[in-house]
Design an enzyme around this catalytic site. Structure first.
Site, short mmCIF file in Angstrom:
data_model
loop_
_atom_site.label_atom_id
_atom_site.label_comp_id
_atom_site.label_asym_id
_atom_site.label_seq_id
_atom_site.Cartn_x
_atom_site.Cartn_y
_atom_site.Cartn_z
N GLY A 155 0.80 -1.23 0.00
CA GLY A 155 0.00 0.00 0.00
C GLY A 155 0.83 1.27 0.00
O GLY A 155 0.45 2.26 0.63
N SER A 189 0.98 -0.18 -9.67
CA SER A 189 0.99 -1.03 -8.47
C SER A 189 -0.41 -1.54 -8.18
O SER A 189 -1.37 -0.76 -8.14
CB SER A 189 1.51 -0.25 -7.27
OG SER A 189 2.91 -0.21 -7.32
N ASN A 209 -1.84 -2.87 -5.48
CA ASN A 209 -2.44 -3.05 -4.16
C ASN A 209 -2.95 -1.77 -3.50
O ASN A 209 -3.21 -1.75 -2.31
CB ASN A 209 -1.50 -3.83 -3.24
CG ASN A 209 -0.17 -3.15 -3.09
OD1 ASN A 209 -0.09 -2.08 -2.52
ND2 ASN A 209 0.89 -3.75 -3.62
N LYS A 221 6.22 2.59 -15.64
CA LYS A 221 6.13 1.19 -15.22
C LYS A 221 4.72 0.67 -15.46
O LYS A 221 3.75 1.20 -14.91
CB LYS A 221 6.52 1.05 -13.75
CG LYS A 221 6.74 -0.40 -13.33
CD LYS A 221 7.39 -0.47 -11.96
CE LYS A 221 7.64 -1.89 -11.52
NZ LYS A 221 8.15 -1.95 -10.14
C1 LIG Z 1 6.92 -5.79 -0.79
C2 LIG Z 1 6.97 -5.20 -2.17
C3 LIG Z 1 6.85 -3.82 -2.33
C4 LIG Z 1 6.88 -3.25 -3.60
N1 LIG Z 1 6.74 -1.90 -3.75
C5 LIG Z 1 6.74 -1.35 -4.98
C6 LIG Z 1 6.59 0.05 -5.16
O1 LIG Z 1 6.49 0.83 -4.21
N2 LIG Z 1 6.56 0.53 -6.43
C7 LIG Z 1 6.68 -0.28 -7.53
O2 LIG Z 1 6.66 0.21 -8.66
N3 LIG Z 1 6.85 -1.60 -7.39
C8 LIG Z 1 6.88 -2.16 -6.15
N4 LIG Z 1 7.03 -3.50 -6.02
C9 LIG Z 1 7.12 -4.34 -7.24
C10 LIG Z 1 8.58 -4.64 -7.64
O3 LIG Z 1 9.31 -3.46 -7.84
C11 LIG Z 1 8.63 -5.51 -8.92
O4 LIG Z 1 8.09 -4.77 -9.99
C12 LIG Z 1 7.85 -6.80 -8.77
O5 LIG Z 1 8.09 -7.38 -7.50
C13 LIG Z 1 8.22 -7.82 -9.86
O6 LIG Z 1 9.61 -8.09 -9.84
P1 LIG Z 1 10.23 -9.38 -9.07
O7 LIG Z 1 9.49 -10.58 -9.55
O8 LIG Z 1 11.68 -9.39 -9.45
O9 LIG Z 1 10.04 -9.13 -7.62
C14 LIG Z 1 7.04 -4.09 -4.74
C15 LIG Z 1 7.19 -5.48 -4.58
C16 LIG Z 1 7.16 -6.04 -3.32
C17 LIG Z 1 7.32 -7.53 -3.17
#
Ligand SMILES: Cc1cc2nc3c(=O)[nH]c(=O)nc-3n(C[C@H](O)[C@H](O)[C@H](O)COP(=O)(O)O)c2cc1C
Length: 344
Positions: free
Chosen positions: A122, A176, A178, A210
């Site tokens: 969030g 995002s 959530n 993004k």
């Molecule tokens: C706990 C958590 C918080 C995240 N917060 C953000 C965020 O604030 N902004 C964003 O663009 N992506 C956020 N992400 C998404 C990641 O940057 C990434 O795009 C996503 O996890 C897919 O990549 P991965 O499979 O390598 O983790 C978050 C992911 C996680 C698990």
């Protein structure tokens, strides 16, 4: 030798301790350790090789592996810059501080492809004014990608104007899954068009948008054309995918990790065909091995982003990816990472 030790330490920590703790406790322990470990002193995390250098609209990354958006703590951002990443992305920052959703806001998931997370964080972040102050003290060993999200085009503009002085690249988060803040934006291309124009007018720094994997048709038919029209420099595909999960306070959140990878690779290939060389592309989602990083670049990405694998595979992954890319370049007699792009 040091790298092998670091890998053994991570295996012990992750499998022996963190996986046995409830998620919130594991996050607290993992982050506390990362804050304290003197990783800046370990040069073995970083592979310096001119063939790994990539340029994102004139911003030089020493290698194409980017830490994806997750952290706003400046100590962790500084540590990440010493862990071999070619660039580091900040948590998405909003105008006002946000406490995030209540716990449980992170759960582990285990699928046939491996371990991932579902989060409903969030946008927990300190807000624009406080974050600006912390960024002022951040030493810049690596390019910094500053991620922002607002609830109107005007908020995006204000965030970009206030933070662009600290950013090498600005990332516009419209994806995002959530919070209601941005998730449904992809279904409103006119709003996206307006906000991209506002952002473009607010900075001369490279801007990357993004995208959400949940809106493939809208991305192709409306969002990417709006990105091109607005003169935006790059696309990051992409964010977590929205899924329901009864273990989360919001009963739904964003899925991260290896289950995302195949779609990311295939979408990056389509995007590259759609936009040609005009945009830089970052492939994010499920990249957890050197082979997947190579495959994403061969599909057309300029660089790859990862977060989940930083936790599950540990901090030596950026270096291991670098080694694999250098091996591929040597075997194929190529000069640099850009020559691998689109080869697959
Ligand atoms: C706990 C958590 C918080 C995240 N917060 C953000 C965020 O604030 N902004 C964003 O663009 N992506 C956020 N992400 C998404 C990641 O940057 C990434 O795009 C996503 O996890 C897919 O990549 P991965 O499979 O390598 O983790 C978050 C992911 C996680 C698990």
């Amino acid at each position: 030798m040091l790298l092998t030790l670091a890998e053994a330490f991570h295996r012990l920590l992750y499998h022996g301790l963190l996986l046995r703790l409830p998620e919130a406790r594991a996050v607290a322990v993992g982050q506390a350790l990362l804050r304290r470990l003197p990783v800046e002193a370990v040069t073995a995390f970083t592979l310096e090789d001119p063939r790994l250098v990539v340029q994102l609209r004139g911003v030089r990354l020493p290698n194409p592996v980017i830490l994806s958006s997750m952290y706003y703590d400046p100590v962790i951002l500084r540590k990440a810059m010493a862990l071999g990443f070619g660039a580091v992305t900040t948590k998405t920052i909003t105008i006002s501080p946000r406490p995030g959703h209540p716990e449980p806001n992170l759960v582990r998931v285990f699928g046939p492809e491996g371990a991932g997370f579902v989060n409903c964080n969030g946008f927990k972040n300190p807000g624009l004014a406080a974050f600006r102050e912390t960024l002022a003290g951040l030493p810049r060993r690596r390019p910094l990608i500053v991620s922002v999200a607002g609830d109107s085009p005007d908020e995006y503009r204000r965030l970009v104007e206030a933070l662009e002085g600290f950013a090498d690249v600005v990332e516009v988060n419209i994806s995002s899954p959530n919070t209601r803040l941005v998730y449904e934006l992809s279904a409103s291309p006119d709003r996206v068009r307006t906000l991209l124009k506002e952002v473009r007018g607010a900075t001369a720094k490279p801007v990357v948008v993004k995208l959400s994997p949940d809106y493939p048709d809208q991305n192709r038919e409306a969002i990417v054309p709006a990105v091109l029209d607005a003169g935006i420099d790059g696309v990051n595909f992409g964010n977590a995918r929205r899924v329901e999960h009864p273990g989360l306070s919001q009963r739904a959140g964003g899925l991260s990790g290896p289950a995302l990878f195949e779609n990311v690779r295939d979408t990056v290939r389509q995007l590259r065909r759609l936009v040609g060389p005009d945009l830089f592309l970052i492939a994010t989602g499920g990249i957890d091995t050197p082979a997947k990083a190579l495959a994403a670049i061969e599909a057309g990405a300029d660089a790859v982003g990862l977060f989940t694998a930083f936790i599950t595979r540990g901090p030596t992954l950026p270096r291991r990816i670098g080694e694999a890319l250098v091996a591929a370049l040597t075997a194929r007699g190529l000069q640099g990472v850009a020559d691998l792009r689109g080869a697959g």
